[in-house]
Design a protein around this motif. Sequence first.
Motif, PDB file in Angstrom:
ATOM      1  N   SER A   1       0.932  -1.366   0.133  1.00 51.20           N
ATOM      2  CA  SER A   1       0.036  -0.065   0.018  1.00 51.20           C
ATOM      3  C   SER A   1       1.067   1.151  -0.043  1.00 51.20           C
ATOM      4  O   SER A   1       2.104   1.109   0.044  1.00 51.20           O
ATOM      5  N   THR A   2       0.200   2.346  -0.069  1.00 49.33           N
ATOM      6  CA  THR A   2       1.168   3.658  -0.240  1.00 49.33           C
ATOM      7  C   THR A   2       1.183   4.170   1.136  1.00 49.33           C
ATOM      8  O   THR A   2       1.761   5.385   1.409  1.00 49.33           O
ATOM      9  N   THR A   3       0.602   3.551   2.063  1.00 47.75           N
ATOM     10  CA  THR A   3       0.795   4.289   3.560  1.00 47.75           C
ATOM     11  C   THR A   3       2.218   4.175   3.901  1.00 47.75           C
ATOM     12  O   THR A   3       2.948   3.376   3.775  1.00 47.75           O
ATOM     13  N   ILE A   4       2.653   5.281   4.819  1.00 47.52           N
ATOM     14  CA  ILE A   4       3.583   5.337   5.694  1.00 47.52           C
ATOM     15  C   ILE A   4       3.641   5.211   7.095  1.00 47.52           C
ATOM     16  O   ILE A   4       4.703   5.334   7.556  1.00 47.52           O
ATOM     17  N   GLY A   5       2.448   4.898   7.484  1.00 42.84           N
ATOM     18  CA  GLY A   5       2.149   4.763   8.966  1.00 42.84           C
ATOM     19  C   GLY A   5       0.768   4.265   9.116  1.00 42.84           C
ATOM     20  O   GLY A   5      -0.046   4.309   8.415  1.00 42.84           O
ATOM     21  N   VAL A   6       0.483   3.256  10.402  1.00 42.16           N
ATOM     22  CA  VAL A   6      -0.627   2.638  10.743  1.00 42.16           C
ATOM     23  C   VAL A   6      -0.801   2.823  12.242  1.00 42.16           C
ATOM     24  O   VAL A   6      -0.067   3.327  12.974  1.00 42.16           O
ATOM     25  N   ARG A   7      -2.259   2.660  12.600  1.00 42.24           N
ATOM     26  CA  ARG A   7      -2.725   2.975  13.806  1.00 42.24           C
ATOM     27  C   ARG A   7      -2.976   1.561  14.158  1.00 42.24           C
ATOM     28  O   ARG A   7      -3.554   0.425  13.567  1.00 42.24           O
TER      29      ARG A   7
END
Length: 383
Positions: A310-316
């Motif tokens: 995915s393109t995310t650079i962070g998660v919760r």
Amino acid sequence: MRTLYFDCFSGISGDMAVGALLDLGVSKEYLLEELKKLNIDEEYRIDIKKVRKSGIDATQFDVILTEHRHHSRNLFDIEGIIDKSDLSKGVKVLSKKIFRIVAEAEAKVHGERLYDVHFHEVGATDSIIDIVAFSICIEYLKIDKVISSFINTGRGFVECEHGVLPVPAPATAEILKGIPIYSDEREFELTTPTGAAIIKAVAEDFKMDCPLVIKNVGYGAGKRETEKPNVLRVILSDDEQDELFLIQANIDDMTGQMYGYLMEKLLNAGAKDVYYTPIYMKKNRPAVILNVITSKSKEDEILDIIFTESTTIGVRKIKIDRVELKREIKKIETEYGEVRVKIARYKDKIVNVKPEYEDLKKIAEKNNIPLKELYQKCHPREM
Ligand SMILES: O=C([S-])c1cc(C(=O)S)c[n+]([C@@H]2O[C@H](COP(=O)(O)O)[C@@H](O)[C@H]2O)c1
Ligand code: NI
């Protein structure tokens, strides 16, 4: 915590111990690959096969020497072979611990000094392989605690390099000092010095009553055929309540196909559930929240997929509890053949019964029947 219970109702030997751990689920390929790291100057091959012992499906582990060079090795020689290998530190430490237990017993029984002891059979290649293979398998299983039953030693007499010995053999008896033993009516050796040394090296406790929740069972085959099952049983229990987490990320720059691919990868990797929630972010940008429910044991693998696909650079990460109904899958016969149904119970009452989609899909395609008709016709009420 992962607990392993050794049920030694038919004794324990080196090959039974390795066979039991393989049967429990240690990868055969992994074991054979790791054993290549041991440079033993003798040709041998390993035979691992499923056998039936008194009706029980078990794994037999056999080291077959393809050349017969008589070796008389002492503890120093054996420690050298192990230290020179590329095996992991844990495997080396445990293997040497087991050999030292045998050597100390031999020294005591024969009144020799520890490093003067020349092993008989235990120094032979097959016993070295048994002991190192066991150490590799137990490390692979990531066991936190080992408990054993009392040890059935067998009884009578046994012939070996020494000549005729009483059972338990003197070295076995020496090794099992302080450990509860017994024998049944079988007039032969059930526990060997190698087997005794293995269980002494790893077991924290010896008890016949060991309440635990069985996660998996393995059976290691003994060589002899007897009326009673000549197998070593190992029982794995894992009381680690696998914590659950909801992992989330807001994403606004992936295509529909990428979202679909990401979901498929996550589910195939063992995510408990994956779903998207449409949202509007800053500047009214349309986006989605990626939601992944995963167990702690799968977390690393799930995060790998999220950050690479995915393109995310962070998660919760949110720790969650879940209340689940007891479920079971039953196979039932219908006019179209066997269909699995998932049955859910709440307080022992059936509250939901659902035919397995994949089974209905196969029947629909094979018989050219609309799927929705099958759901109505195959609904469990009529089944
Ligand atoms: O190999 C050793 S040190 C050894 C010592 C003794 C004594 O009791 S002393 C007996 N044995 C017998 O050899 C076979 C094979 O034993 P493994 O531990 O190698 O499986 C068995 O019958 C032992 O009683 C070996
Ligand atoms: Ni001996």
